[in-house]
Structure formats: C-alpha cells, structure tokens
Design a protein around this motif. Structure first.
Motif, PDB file in Angstrom:
ATOM      1  N   ARG A  60       0.900  -1.313  -0.038  1.00 10.08           N
ATOM      2  CA  ARG A  60      -0.283  -0.022  -0.322  1.00 10.08           C
ATOM      3  C   ARG A  60       1.008   1.294  -0.426  1.00 10.08           C
ATOM      4  O   ARG A  60       0.974   2.101  -0.629  1.00 10.08           O
ATOM      5  CB  ARG A  60      -1.065   0.247   1.498  1.00 10.08           C
ATOM      6  CG  ARG A  60      -1.989  -1.644   1.197  1.00 10.08           C
ATOM      7  CD  ARG A  60      -3.870  -0.082   0.678  1.00 10.08           C
ATOM      8  NE  ARG A  60      -3.809   0.572   1.221  1.00 10.08           N
ATOM      9  CZ  ARG A  60      -4.629   0.804   2.341  1.00 10.08           C
ATOM     10  NH1 ARG A  60      -4.747   0.050   2.853  1.00 10.08           N
ATOM     11  NH2 ARG A  60      -4.441   2.131   2.487  1.00 10.08           N
ATOM     12  N   TRP A  61       1.751   1.628   0.586  1.00 13.98           N
ATOM     13  CA  TRP A  61       2.739   2.039   1.251  1.00 13.98           C
ATOM     14  C   TRP A  61       3.215   2.827  -0.472  1.00 13.98           C
ATOM     15  O   TRP A  61       3.895   3.756  -0.841  1.00 13.98           O
ATOM     16  CB  TRP A  61       3.571   2.533   2.052  1.00 13.98           C
ATOM     17  CG  TRP A  61       2.715   2.388   3.508  1.00 13.98           C
ATOM     18  CD1 TRP A  61       2.924   1.636   4.365  1.00 13.98           C
ATOM     19  CD2 TRP A  61       2.498   3.603   3.713  1.00 13.98           C
ATOM     20  NE1 TRP A  61       2.593   2.354   5.293  1.00 13.98           N
ATOM     21  CE2 TRP A  61       2.234   3.791   5.145  1.00 13.98           C
ATOM     22  CE3 TRP A  61       2.322   4.763   3.243  1.00 13.98           C
ATOM     23  CZ2 TRP A  61       1.739   4.575   6.219  1.00 13.98           C
ATOM     24  CZ3 TRP A  61       1.669   5.968   4.217  1.00 13.98           C
ATOM     25  CH2 TRP A  61       1.102   6.145   5.139  1.00 13.98           C
ATOM     26  N   GLN A  62       3.791   1.148  -0.750  1.00 16.98           N
ATOM     27  CA  GLN A  62       4.543   1.421  -2.594  1.00 16.98           C
ATOM     28  C   GLN A  62       3.836   2.087  -3.299  1.00 16.98           C
ATOM     29  O   GLN A  62       4.489   3.402  -4.296  1.00 16.98           O
ATOM     30  CB  GLN A  62       4.703  -0.090  -2.724  1.00 16.98           C
ATOM     31  CG  GLN A  62       6.192  -0.061  -2.589  1.00 16.98           C
ATOM     32  CD  GLN A  62       7.514  -1.080  -2.998  1.00 16.98           C
ATOM     33  OE1 GLN A  62       7.903  -1.906  -3.659  1.00 16.98           O
ATOM     34  NE2 GLN A  62       6.116  -2.000  -3.741  1.00 16.98           N
ATOM     35  N   GLN A  63       2.202   2.021  -3.216  1.00 15.52           N
ATOM     36  CA  GLN A  63       1.618   2.281  -4.383  1.00 15.52           C
ATOM     37  C   GLN A  63       1.591   3.878  -3.972  1.00 15.52           C
ATOM     38  O   GLN A  63       0.792   4.445  -4.730  1.00 15.52           O
ATOM     39  CB  GLN A  63       0.230   1.598  -4.160  1.00 15.52           C
ATOM     40  CG  GLN A  63      -0.095   0.137  -4.978  1.00 15.52           C
ATOM     41  CD  GLN A  63      -0.911  -0.473  -3.904  1.00 15.52           C
ATOM     42  OE1 GLN A  63      -2.169  -0.418  -3.678  1.00 15.52           O
ATOM     43  NE2 GLN A  63      -0.797  -1.648  -4.563  1.00 15.52           N
ATOM     44  N   GLU A  64       1.741   4.379  -2.555  1.00 11.78           N
ATOM     45  CA  GLU A  64       1.765   5.903  -2.459  1.00 11.78           C
ATOM     46  C   GLU A  64       2.845   6.330  -2.958  1.00 11.78           C
ATOM     47  O   GLU A  64       3.119   7.753  -2.577  1.00 11.78           O
ATOM     48  CB  GLU A  64       1.440   6.100  -1.036  1.00 11.78           C
ATOM     49  CG  GLU A  64       0.113   5.984  -0.405  1.00 11.78           C
ATOM     50  CD  GLU A  64      -0.815   6.526  -0.758  1.00 11.78           C
ATOM     51  OE1 GLU A  64      -0.330   7.687  -0.415  1.00 11.78           O
ATOM     52  OE2 GLU A  64      -2.445   6.166  -0.051  1.00 11.78           O
ATOM     53  N   GLY A  65       3.727   5.730  -3.861  1.00 12.61           N
ATOM     54  CA  GLY A  65       5.198   6.656  -4.297  1.00 12.61           C
ATOM     55  C   GLY A  65       5.512   6.427  -2.475  1.00 12.61           C
ATOM     56  O   GLY A  65       6.815   7.704  -3.182  1.00 12.61           O
TER      57      GLY A  65
END
Length: 252
Positions: A60-65
């Motif tokens: 999820r954090w990866q998807q947030e950049g």
C-alpha cells in the motif's frame, strides 16, 4: 543475529501462519488503514514497515509512492512479502534490535507488532534512533482488555494461561512520555459464527503463540465444548474484542 527462544517461538508461529495470514487479517487491515490515515501520504520518502507480515501495507505504501523497507521477525512472512514484490528491501530482524543505521529512514510504520516485544520503551527508542529528525513514527499495539472474552471463557474451563498479557494503557503512556507524541485508544470487536472459526482466525494471524509455553491437551474435544458453552454469545455471533492503542511520535 541473536534471537532469544521467545522471539524464535513468535517467528515460528507467524511463519506457520504466513500462507493463510491475509485471509484472516481483518483486524490488522482496519488498524493499518487508520495508521495510514494518521500519517497521510508520504511520496518519495523512505519508510520502514516494522513487523510487515506478508507485506500488505508495504505494498500500500509503495502504491502511495514511498520507498519501502520491509522488516519482520519471521523469514517465512518475508518470503511471502518478497513473492508479492512488496518493498524495495527486505530485512529479517527484531524491532528491539533494528539492523538499521541511525537516522536512516524518514518514517517508521508498525502495525500491530510491538505487542510481541519484551520491552516497549526499547522498541520506541530503536524506532526513534533510526528515524531522521523531522520524521514520524506511527504504530498500533494491543492493550490490556484484548481477548477478554477468550480469557473469561477459558477461566471457566481450567486455570491455565491461554492468552498473552498485554500492557496497560498507563504503561504504554509511560513508554511514550519521553517523546513529543499523540495517543488514541479504540475498541474493536470481531464476531465469529462458531468457536472453531474464532480459534482458526487467531492461529491464522500467528496469535496462537504463548510466551508461557503450551498447556497440555489444549484442543481436547470436551474442553473445547466447555469453552464453547462458557462463551457469552451475541446475536452477531461469538464476540472477540481488542483494545487498540494508536501512537504517533514526532522525531525532533
């Protein structure tokens, strides 16, 4: 890496749960969602997911950049996280002895992991040490009152210890006191259709591990029938409650 027997036991329990973990981890999802809201988006910042499990929130954090470092005590959990391409780096390690340099990440995120630590002040000090000034530490943990229904029902069956002791909110307050921080408490109750689903759900998130060791004949059919009879049912099913504490520390 030095790891005591108790930590090795936790790692094994979560390792056994790794393949099934995400099917059972409703509480962890809700808690992690709230923590993400507390932090807000952190694009381009280096974030440690401490106690990452299968990497659900790392992804999820990866998807947030965010640039994510995923850390867990259980190599099997990390294997699952790696299989799902959850992070930029993966570390097997203990929150109380983080294998990271001082001031090496911008954000520490730890969702329902520090209740497994022996020493909460030590865990917070480690998070603080590895976070850069101006960074943030966000964590959720379980407090006394969690699994109360399970404890009450077992107490009518035998006198053995069946659940881990959780810290009181006052003890958690004291651990946070040296830092500029915010704390919030919330109660979360899950309902299960029957006892075997409830016990399977606990095992499925690795929470079947007991610090004080196994009690013999834990799953004897008669004892489970007595446990089932001792539970105070509600219309929605068998209740199981968790007392959650959310904490935010500002790294000065």
């Amino acid at each position: 890496m030095h790891m005591d027997m108790h930590k090795a036991g936790i790692a094994r329990a979560f390792g056994r749960a790794a393949a099934d973990y995400e099917r059972h981890a409703g509480l962890q999802r809700d808690s992690g969602d709230r923590l993400m809201e507390l932090l807000g988006p952190q694009p381009g910042r280096c974030l440690l997911d401490a106690g990452c499990g299968t990497g659900w929130f790392s992804r999820r954090w990866q998807q947030e950049g965010s640039l994510v470092v995923a850390l867990d005590l259980s190599p099997a959990m990390l294997d699952e996280a790696r299989r799902n391409q959850s992070a930029s780096a993966y570390l097997t390690g203990d929150i109380e002895r983080l294998p990271l340099a001082d001031a090496s990440v911008d954000i520490c995120f730890s969702n329902l992991a520090v209740q497994w630590c022996d020493d909460l002040p030590r865990a917070l000090a480690e998070f603080y040490r590895i976070t850069r000034p101006g960074g943030l530490i966000a964590l959720s943990t379980l407090a006394e009152g969690s699994l109360g229904e399970l404890q009450r029902a077992w107490s009518q069956v035998d006198q053995a210890v069946h659940i881990n002791r959780f810290l009181t909110p006052g003890t958690i307050d004291l651990a946070f006191a040296p830092y500029r921080h915010r704390l919030a408490a919330a109660r979360h109750t899950l309902h299960y259709p029957h006892l075997s689903a409830l016990l399977h759900g606990l095992k499925g998130v690795g929470a079947g591990y007991l610090r004080s060791g196994r009690t013999p004949g834990l799953t004897g059919r008669q004892r489970l029938a007595r446990l089932d009879a001792a539970w105070q049912r509600q219309a929605a099913g068998l209740p199981l409650s968790y007392q959650l504490i959310y904490g935010l520390i500002y790294r000065d």
